[in-house]
Design a protein around this motif. Structure first.
Motif, PDB file in Angstrom:
ATOM      1  N   GLY A   1       6.834  24.692  11.520  1.00  0.00           N
ATOM      2  CA  GLY A   1       6.180  23.746  12.422  1.00  0.00           C
ATOM      3  C   GLY A   1       4.739  23.434  12.063  1.00  0.00           C
TER       4      GLY A   1
ATOM      5  N   ILE B   1      -1.073  22.093  15.152  1.00  0.00           N
ATOM      6  CA  ILE B   1      -0.059  21.939  16.199  1.00  0.00           C
ATOM      7  C   ILE B   1       1.187  21.207  15.670  1.00  0.00           C
ATOM      8  CG2 ILE B   1      -1.690  22.025  18.124  1.00  0.00           C
ATOM      9  CD1 ILE B   1      -1.577  18.957  18.238  1.00  0.00           C
ATOM     10  N   GLY B   2       1.148  20.859  14.396  1.00  0.00           N
ATOM     11  CA  GLY B   2       2.322  20.221  13.794  1.00  0.00           C
ATOM     12  C   GLY B   2       2.509  18.773  14.172  1.00  0.00           C
TER      13      GLY B   2
ATOM     14  N   GLU C   1      13.205  22.367  18.346  1.00  0.00           N
ATOM     15  CA  GLU C   1      12.146  23.362  18.200  1.00  0.00           C
ATOM     16  C   GLU C   1      12.695  24.689  17.708  1.00  0.00           C
ATOM     17  OE1 GLU C   1       9.175  22.673  18.010  1.00  0.00           O
ATOM     18  OE2 GLU C   1       9.397  20.630  18.797  1.00  0.00           O
TER      19      GLU C   1
ATOM     20  N   PHE D   1       5.506  19.534   5.533  1.00  0.00           N
ATOM     21  CA  PHE D   1       5.699  20.099   6.864  1.00  0.00           C
ATOM     22  C   PHE D   1       6.798  21.142   6.738  1.00  0.00           C
ATOM     23  CE2 PHE D   1       7.907  19.699  11.063  1.00  0.00           C
ATOM     24  CZ  PHE D   1       6.870  20.102  11.872  1.00  0.00           C
TER      25      PHE D   1
ATOM     26  N   ASP E   1       7.748  16.636  20.448  1.00  0.00           N
ATOM     27  CA  ASP E   1       8.107  16.484  19.048  1.00  0.00           C
ATOM     28  C   ASP E   1       7.160  17.256  18.124  1.00  0.00           C
ATOM     29  OD1 ASP E   1       9.609  15.035  16.825  1.00  0.00           O
ATOM     30  OD2 ASP E   1       7.513  14.572  16.385  1.00  0.00           O
ATOM     31  N   LEU E   2       6.091  17.815  18.659  1.00  0.00           N
ATOM     32  CA  LEU E   2       5.146  18.562  17.812  1.00  0.00           C
ATOM     33  C   LEU E   2       5.864  19.694  17.089  1.00  0.00           C
ATOM     34  CD1 LEU E   2       2.054  18.993  20.170  1.00  0.00           C
ATOM     35  CD2 LEU E   2       2.240  17.464  18.214  1.00  0.00           C
ATOM     36  N   GLY E   3       5.338  20.058  15.920  1.00  0.00           N
ATOM     37  CA  GLY E   3       5.903  21.207  15.219  1.00  0.00           C
ATOM     38  C   GLY E   3       5.661  22.484  16.006  1.00  0.00           C
TER      39      GLY E   3
END
Lengths: 268, 417
Positions: A196, A163-164, B39, A179, B111-113
């Motif tokens: 991501g 989920i990054g 994003e 990343f 903030d998640l990828g």
């Protein structure tokens, strides 16, 4: 039995043989066999030649031995080979970004490090990558289980589960992970990547799938004539890598953490 | 005789109320746009990189999350520790706890990828990860606090008030310890790998949560002309003083322990003397602004009696708290990892701290705005909550608030002359 046979015989005699029906069944069986047979044969052939159809087993543990005495200053053959093998050379700097910042954000799976001993001044060159720990901290901290260790010892990221969150990057003592900060254009079929997500060296896992017996970095190092990187099965006592480990005095980076890494260094 | 506490919705004039909501909505809107931008483009537009992987959004998020658990303290003191004077504040305390947690979690998630994969985090758990545990701790906290609010506000809930209050207290202790342990259990980095970070976060949460609580209480009351008597204000500011002093104490022990062990010498010398922005954030932000200045105000014989000064002390604690988070989260990542003890890295293809140099990170505007968006969400939930439901007591004047338990039955304790 006899009675039954007789009964069947009588009933066929009674109804007469339906030749057309027999022909149809025969033809259907023939067509069916013709369709399935190549698949069965192919499957059998593939099972022999292609380990992809076999589950990964813990009979092996893949690893690397790096002899830093042989690692040449200024040589980056392993890094270049890794980038090409895994499509990292296809990364492009987002337009407006500075080179300096891009250096900190682009993905790097293997890097050359040059060290100097504070006491003696001795210089050492070595490649650093994911150390494929037996007890990987990145696997411990991953909330979804995307960061995982395969039965054969390879530590990698499941890109469908990642989920990054980057917690694995916080936890890795080797700074081995990257990343993906930017949109990707063009990537290799054998090494899918995605914006991501987190990624790192996976000991050329796709090569393992095809039963190849080396990694891109080890091949490149050998091609340069250095042979500083040797890939192999740590569990096989007869493998070259096991022989080397018996011969050379090697150690793990950050031995204090007792992670039992799959990558060992001589001369550090 | 104790008077009955009456709770009433926040009834400031509609024009003013809607303009407050408008401002908050704008802050949230800008935060949402920043999220979309980050994003869509990818995290390259932020200052975060492969060395400093958690940046400014995490500073805001962790601050809000620990402030959330701290804000609930006021309710716990009233219910669990049976201090009647804190009882009228319990509802606002619960509301703030939920609101701040929502704000903090939203920042973390945005903030998640791959924020669109949040469902994966809800369906795949790795129970050796403190992160996975926190998902349960956070959602559980939300549910328990909402139940707690019900026991405070509904007559039927009355009998459950104390048991739920005790559960909420234990849960919030676990939650903040869990948040601190996200960092404390990381063996990789010199600045982490310290079990004290768990309890330290608990004490920090006491201070941050109370500071936010006091500011919200003082603002909402002043804006509508409700009264806060000096008695309760004195109690709150004294409590803040104890919490701030406690935070300083824990930080002192944390750094002393690091200094004592030769292994972490390098990190401490760097942070305390030549870590650039992090040294500044530590001494000026954490120690001076977040610690010594508020303490000076809180215990000043004159200034401590003025509400503007008390509000200033609370605001300083919040600023200091954000600096502390900046140092703990970003500073600790910027300091190079001890890959090769006793050796200096001369060259590296991946910024391994060449010559012992710290990794570079500078917050970008979208990161900051995303963090502010989370603060906006917390404030919006609070503003709507107090407007539509009866969270705020009508008055906290000295003659209305319940008697101090210390003054109850004083005669019994009076020594014979």
């Amino acid at each position: 039995m006899k009675d039954e046979n007789r009964a069947t015989h009588e009933s066929t005699e009674h109804r007469g043989i339906d030749k057309e029906r027999r022909a149809l069944i025969g033809a259907a069986a023939g067509v069916g066999a013709a369709m399935v047979a190549p698949g069965v044969v192919l499957h059998a052939v593939q099972a022999q030649a292609d380990p992809r159809s076999e589950p990964v087993t813990s009979d092996v543990r893949w690893g690397l031995v790096i002899d830093t005495a042989k690692c040449a200053d200024g040589c980056s053959a392993c890094v270049d080979a890794c980038n090409e093998e895994n499509g990292l050379d296809l990364q492009t700097k987002p337009g407006r970004e500075s080179e300096e910042k891009w250096d900190r954000q682009k993905a790097v799976w293997i890097r050359k490090v040059k060290l100097q001993d504070n006491q003696t001044g001795r210089i050492t060159n070595l490649p650093m990558m994911c150390q494929h720990c037996e007890d990987p901290p990145c696997v411990d901290v991953c909330p979804t289980g995307a960061s995982f260790k395969r039965a054969d010892g390879i530590v990698m990221v499941d890109r469908h589960l990642c989920i990054g969150c980057r917690y694995c990057m916080m936890a890795c003592p080797y700074k081995a992970r990257s990343f993906i900060h930017e949109d990707l254009e063009g990537q290799l079929t054998s090494v899918p990547r995605g914006k991501g997500c987190v990624e790192s060296c996976n000991l050329c896992a796709h090569r393992r799938d095809y039963g190849e017996d080396s990694t891109a970095c080890a091949d490149a190092c050998a091609a340069e004539g250095h042979n500083a990187i040797v890939f192999g099965d740590l569990k096989d006592p007869n493998s070259i890598i096991s022989q080397l480990l018996k011969e050379l005095s090697t150690r793990q980076i950050r031995e204090d953490l007792e992670l039992n890494t799959g990558v060992r260094y001589a001369g550090v | 005789m104790m008077k009955r506490i009456v709770y009433r919705e926040w009834r400031i004039p509609p024009a003013r109320y809607w303009s407050i909501l408008g401002i908050l909505a704008a802050v949230i809107g800008i935060g949402t746009l920043s999220f979309g931008y980050m994003e869509h483009q990818g995290h390259w537009v932020t200052g975060m990189n492969n060395a400093v992987v958690w940046g400014t959004p995490h500073v805001f998020a962790v601050f809000l999350i620990i402030a959330a658990s701290g804000a609930l303290n006021i309710a716990s003191i009233g219910t669990v520790f049976r201090k009647p004077i804190y009882k009228p504040l319990g509802r606002l305390s619960g509301l703030l706890a939920v609101a701040l947690l929502m704000g903090g979690l939203l920042i973390l998630v945005t903030d998640l990828g791959r924020p669109e994969r949040l469902i994966v985090a809800m369906t795949h758990y790795n129970f050796s990860s403190i992160f996975a545990w926190n998902i349960f701790l956070y959602t559980g906290f939300m549910i328990i606090v909402i139940a707690y609010l019900w026991t405070m506000a509904d007559r039927m809930g009355g009998p459950f008030n104390r048991p739920v209050g005790i559960l909420a207290l234990l849960w919030r202790l676990a939650l903040t310890t869990g948040t601190g342990s996200i960092f404390g259990f990381l063996v990789a980095r010199d600045a982490y790998d310290a079990a004290i970070l768990g309890p330290m976060f608990v004490v920090l949460s006491f201070a941050y949560g109370l500071a936010v609580f006091m500011l919200v209480l003082m603002f909402t009351f002043a804006d509508e002309g409700r009264v806060i008597g000096p008695k309760i204000l004195r109690r709150l500011k004294n409590l803040l003083g104890v919490f701030v002093a406690g935070s300083l104490y824990f930080m002192l022990i944390y750094h002393l322990t690091n200094l004592y062990g030769a292994k972490y010498d390098g990190f401490e010398t760097w942070l305390l003397t030549h870590g650039g922005i992090y040294t500044f954030a530590f001494w000026v932000g954490c120690v001076l602004v977040g610690g010594l200045l508020p303490l000076w105000i809180i215990y000043h014989p004159e200034k401590s009696k003025e509400r503007n000064w008390i509000a200033a002390a609370a605001a300083l604690v919040i600023l200091g708290g954000l600096s502390t988070m900046y140092v703990v989260i970003i500073g600790s990542q910027a300091y190079p990892m001890p890959l090769f003890p006793g050796q200096t890295i001369l060259e590296s293809g991946f910024g391994d701290g060449v010559g012992g140099q710290a990794a570079s990170y500078w917050p970008s505007i979208p990161e900051f705005l995303l963090g502010m968006g989370g603060v906006g969400v917390a404030m919006l939930i609070t503003a709507v909550g107090v407007r539509v439901l009866q969270f705020l007591p009508e008055s906290l004047a000295d003659e209305v608030v319940p008697v101090d338990e210390e003054t109850m039955g004083e005669a019994a304790f009076v020594k014979p002359a």
